[in-house]
Design a protein around this motif. Structure first.
Motif, PDB file in Angstrom:
ATOM      1  N   SER A  71       0.290  -1.152  -0.036  1.00 48.35           N
ATOM      2  CA  SER A  71       0.021  -0.187   0.222  1.00 48.35           C
ATOM      3  C   SER A  71       1.030   1.062   0.146  1.00 48.35           C
ATOM      4  O   SER A  71       0.164   2.301   0.105  1.00 48.35           O
ATOM      5  CB  SER A  71      -0.830   0.227   0.768  1.00 48.35           C
ATOM      6  OG  SER A  71       0.059   0.214   2.475  1.00 48.35           O
ATOM      7  N   ARG A  72       2.241   0.835   0.220  1.00 51.21           N
ATOM      8  CA  ARG A  72       3.041   2.582   0.251  1.00 51.21           C
ATOM      9  C   ARG A  72       4.356   2.222  -0.790  1.00 51.21           C
ATOM     10  O   ARG A  72       4.982   1.098  -0.673  1.00 51.21           O
ATOM     11  CB  ARG A  72       3.700   2.302   1.828  1.00 51.21           C
ATOM     12  CG  ARG A  72       2.401   3.369   2.615  1.00 51.21           C
ATOM     13  CD  ARG A  72       2.773   4.345   4.103  1.00 51.21           C
ATOM     14  NE  ARG A  72       1.824   4.323   4.585  1.00 51.21           N
ATOM     15  CZ  ARG A  72       2.007   4.083   5.824  1.00 51.21           C
ATOM     16  NH1 ARG A  72       3.121   4.152   6.637  1.00 51.21           N
ATOM     17  NH2 ARG A  72       0.637   4.807   6.242  1.00 51.21           N
ATOM     18  N   GLY A  73       4.791   2.891  -1.074  1.00 55.43           N
ATOM     19  CA  GLY A  73       5.952   2.672  -2.174  1.00 55.43           C
ATOM     20  C   GLY A  73       5.446   3.483  -3.410  1.00 55.43           C
ATOM     21  O   GLY A  73       4.913   3.451  -3.938  1.00 55.43           O
ATOM     22  N   LEU A  74       6.765   3.044  -3.958  1.00 52.58           N
ATOM     23  CA  LEU A  74       6.399   3.390  -5.674  1.00 52.58           C
ATOM     24  C   LEU A  74       5.639   1.983  -6.118  1.00 52.58           C
ATOM     25  O   LEU A  74       5.349   2.456  -7.977  1.00 52.58           O
ATOM     26  CB  LEU A  74       8.333   4.255  -6.229  1.00 52.58           C
ATOM     27  CG  LEU A  74       8.737   4.686  -6.145  1.00 52.58           C
ATOM     28  CD1 LEU A  74      10.463   4.654  -6.232  1.00 52.58           C
ATOM     29  CD2 LEU A  74       8.363   5.915  -6.066  1.00 52.58           C
ATOM     30  N   VAL A  75       5.999   1.017  -6.121  1.00 46.55           N
ATOM     31  CA  VAL A  75       5.568   0.124  -6.434  1.00 46.55           C
ATOM     32  C   VAL A  75       3.945  -0.672  -5.730  1.00 46.55           C
ATOM     33  O   VAL A  75       4.293  -0.935  -4.612  1.00 46.55           O
ATOM     34  CB  VAL A  75       6.150  -1.450  -6.499  1.00 46.55           C
ATOM     35  CG1 VAL A  75       5.659  -2.342  -7.432  1.00 46.55           C
ATOM     36  CG2 VAL A  75       7.514  -1.237  -7.550  1.00 46.55           C
ATOM     37  N   THR A  76       3.122  -0.164  -6.353  1.00 42.42           N
ATOM     38  CA  THR A  76       1.566  -0.830  -5.615  1.00 42.42           C
ATOM     39  C   THR A  76       0.554  -2.042  -5.860  1.00 42.42           C
ATOM     40  O   THR A  76       0.294  -2.151  -6.582  1.00 42.42           O
ATOM     41  CB  THR A  76       0.718   0.434  -5.108  1.00 42.42           C
ATOM     42  OG1 THR A  76       0.346   0.711  -6.338  1.00 42.42           O
ATOM     43  CG2 THR A  76       1.077   2.043  -4.502  1.00 42.42           C
ATOM     44  N   THR A  77       1.852  -2.651  -5.648  1.00 46.24           N
ATOM     45  CA  THR A  77       1.341  -4.566  -6.532  1.00 46.24           C
ATOM     46  C   THR A  77       1.443  -5.250  -5.289  1.00 46.24           C
ATOM     47  O   THR A  77       1.028  -5.506  -4.362  1.00 46.24           O
ATOM     48  CB  THR A  77       2.134  -4.827  -7.141  1.00 46.24           C
ATOM     49  OG1 THR A  77       3.386  -4.783  -6.667  1.00 46.24           O
ATOM     50  CG2 THR A  77       2.827  -4.574  -8.806  1.00 46.24           C
ATOM     51  N   ALA A  78       0.214  -6.451  -5.913  1.00 44.09           N
ATOM     52  CA  ALA A  78      -0.163  -7.903  -5.214  1.00 44.09           C
ATOM     53  C   ALA A  78       0.998  -8.533  -5.208  1.00 44.09           C
ATOM     54  O   ALA A  78       1.426  -9.170  -5.850  1.00 44.09           O
ATOM     55  CB  ALA A  78      -1.855  -7.989  -5.508  1.00 44.09           C
ATOM     56  N   VAL A  79       0.523  -9.504  -4.091  1.00 40.29           N
ATOM     57  CA  VAL A  79       1.835 -10.564  -3.920  1.00 40.29           C
ATOM     58  C   VAL A  79       0.863 -12.260  -3.330  1.00 40.29           C
ATOM     59  O   VAL A  79       0.199 -11.779  -2.239  1.00 40.29           O
ATOM     60  CB  VAL A  79       2.787 -10.716  -3.501  1.00 40.29           C
ATOM     61  CG1 VAL A  79       4.041 -11.641  -3.279  1.00 40.29           C
ATOM     62  CG2 VAL A  79       4.185  -9.681  -3.960  1.00 40.29           C
ATOM     63  N   LEU A  80       1.350 -12.899  -4.106  1.00 43.75           N
ATOM     64  CA  LEU A  80       0.577 -14.186  -3.593  1.00 43.75           C
ATOM     65  C   LEU A  80       1.325 -14.856  -2.243  1.00 43.75           C
ATOM     66  O   LEU A  80       2.266 -14.890  -2.365  1.00 43.75           O
ATOM     67  CB  LEU A  80       0.434 -15.311  -4.870  1.00 43.75           C
ATOM     68  CG  LEU A  80      -0.758 -16.430  -3.970  1.00 43.75           C
ATOM     69  CD1 LEU A  80      -1.709 -16.312  -3.488  1.00 43.75           C
ATOM     70  CD2 LEU A  80      -0.276 -18.006  -5.524  1.00 43.75           C
ATOM     71  N   LEU A  81       0.993 -15.385  -1.014  1.00 45.34           N
ATOM     72  CA  LEU A  81       1.754 -16.080  -0.335  1.00 45.34           C
ATOM     73  C   LEU A  81       1.282 -17.678  -0.828  1.00 45.34           C
ATOM     74  O   LEU A  81       0.176 -18.023  -0.555  1.00 45.34           O
ATOM     75  CB  LEU A  81       0.891 -15.698   1.379  1.00 45.34           C
ATOM     76  CG  LEU A  81       1.008 -16.099   2.626  1.00 45.34           C
ATOM     77  CD1 LEU A  81       3.101 -15.991   2.389  1.00 45.34           C
ATOM     78  CD2 LEU A  81       0.755 -15.359   3.690  1.00 45.34           C
ATOM     79  N   SER A  82       2.505 -18.155  -1.673  1.00 41.00           N
ATOM     80  CA  SER A  82       2.311 -19.153  -1.746  1.00 41.00           C
ATOM     81  C   SER A  82       2.708 -20.341  -1.609  1.00 41.00           C
ATOM     82  O   SER A  82       2.911 -20.846  -1.834  1.00 41.00           O
ATOM     83  CB  SER A  82       2.758 -18.999  -3.456  1.00 41.00           C
ATOM     84  OG  SER A  82       3.959 -18.847  -3.414  1.00 41.00           O
ATOM     85  N   GLU A  83       3.344 -19.914  -0.354  1.00 42.01           N
ATOM     86  CA  GLU A  83       4.053 -21.045   1.035  1.00 42.01           C
ATOM     87  C   GLU A  83       3.569 -20.777   2.383  1.00 42.01           C
ATOM     88  O   GLU A  83       2.928 -19.589   2.354  1.00 42.01           O
ATOM     89  CB  GLU A  83       5.103 -21.077   1.088  1.00 42.01           C
ATOM     90  CG  GLU A  83       6.119 -20.060   1.086  1.00 42.01           C
ATOM     91  CD  GLU A  83       7.733 -20.058   1.335  1.00 42.01           C
ATOM     92  OE1 GLU A  83       8.467 -20.805   1.927  1.00 42.01           O
ATOM     93  OE2 GLU A  83       8.355 -19.396   0.254  1.00 42.01           O
ATOM     94  N   ASP A  84       3.208 -21.748   3.118  1.00 43.27           N
ATOM     95  CA  ASP A  84       2.785 -21.848   4.543  1.00 43.27           C
ATOM     96  C   ASP A  84       3.665 -20.630   4.844  1.00 43.27           C
ATOM     97  O   ASP A  84       4.986 -21.799   5.792  1.00 43.27           O
ATOM     98  CB  ASP A  84       1.843 -23.255   4.718  1.00 43.27           C
ATOM     99  CG  ASP A  84       1.459 -23.036   5.989  1.00 43.27           C
ATOM    100  OD1 ASP A  84       1.146 -22.144   6.415  1.00 43.27           O
ATOM    101  OD2 ASP A  84       0.745 -24.272   6.254  1.00 43.27           O
ATOM    102  N   PRO A  85       2.991 -20.134   5.658  1.00 45.18           N
ATOM    103  CA  PRO A  85       4.236 -19.065   6.738  1.00 45.18           C
ATOM    104  C   PRO A  85       4.169 -20.103   8.053  1.00 45.18           C
ATOM    105  O   PRO A  85       4.766 -19.176   9.045  1.00 45.18           O
ATOM    106  CB  PRO A  85       4.031 -17.541   6.393  1.00 45.18           C
ATOM    107  CG  PRO A  85       2.552 -17.849   6.652  1.00 45.18           C
ATOM    108  CD  PRO A  85       2.067 -19.082   5.107  1.00 45.18           C
ATOM    109  N   GLY A  86       3.448 -20.400   8.186  1.00 44.75           N
ATOM    110  CA  GLY A  86       3.163 -20.942   9.923  1.00 44.75           C
ATOM    111  C   GLY A  86       2.216 -20.105  10.294  1.00 44.75           C
ATOM    112  O   GLY A  86       1.979 -19.289   9.610  1.00 44.75           O
TER     113      GLY A  86
END
Length: 192
Positions: A71-86
């Motif tokens: 939501s902040r910065g030069l890049v406002t893109t989405a990223v997928l959480l594709s591995e289980d972070p626990g």
């Protein structure tokens, strides 16, 4: 069909910590921060900071398939959480998006948010001059084209193949350049 994001997903601001995370004690809860998001739109869970959290509620927890929005910065893109972070939380200023998978695929939504049309929407509504900021309300109100789940999957598959093709083309270009330079150097050596 078109829908506002808030109609097909839950959107929650990242957890706001009161002190710097690097000074907190080691613990059982991983924290996903801006630095953990890669350029190829995944969350790198290898080096997440682990902290102790007393007042952790289920709604704060991130899970496999969640989407993390910058939501902040030069890049406002989405990223997928594709591995289980626990057991993990997403830190502010990131925003967690959890889709209704009966309506939209997480991979498709990441792809859609990162396309020029959605990015133009965010740019036109960004606040701040030196560092862009996208509000939760702006994110909630972005309109998403929502084709059938089968069509969404086809779009995701084709986009992934196009990305792979681009990587292969870049590798071919590097190897071709190396080959040409090697041949030219051999030509120079024979001429001397």
């Amino acid at each position: 069909m078109r829908a506002k994001l808030k109609e097909i997903a839950s959107i929650q601001m990242g957890y706001s910590f009161r002190s710097r995370l690097d000074f907190m004690n080691k613990g059982l809860t991983a924290v996903i921060q801006m630095k953990d998001l890669t350029d190829d739109n995944v969350v790198d869970c290898r080096d997440l900071i682990q902290i102790d959290m007393d007042s952790l509620k289920d709604r704060h927890l991130a899970r496999l398939g969640d989407i993390v929005f910058r939501s902040r910065g030069l890049v406002t893109t989405a990223v997928l959480l594709s591995e289980d972070p626990g057991q993990a939380v997403i830190a502010a200023p990131l925003i967690k998006i959890r889709v209704d998978e009966k309506a939209i695929l997480p991979d498709y939504l990441v792809w859609y948010i990162n396309q020029p049309l959605a990015q133009a929407y965010f740019t036109s509504r960004a606040k701040g001059t030196t560092q862009k900021m996208i509000s939760k309300q702006t994110l909630e109100n972005v309109e998403i084209s929502v084709p059938s789940l089968d069509r969404q999957q086809a779009i995701v598959d084709i986009a992934a193949l196009a990305d792979k093709e681009q990587v292969l083309l870049e590798k071919i270009a590097v190897r071709r350049n190396h080959y040409v330079l090697t041949k030219l150097m051999q030509f120079v050596e024979k001429a001397s």
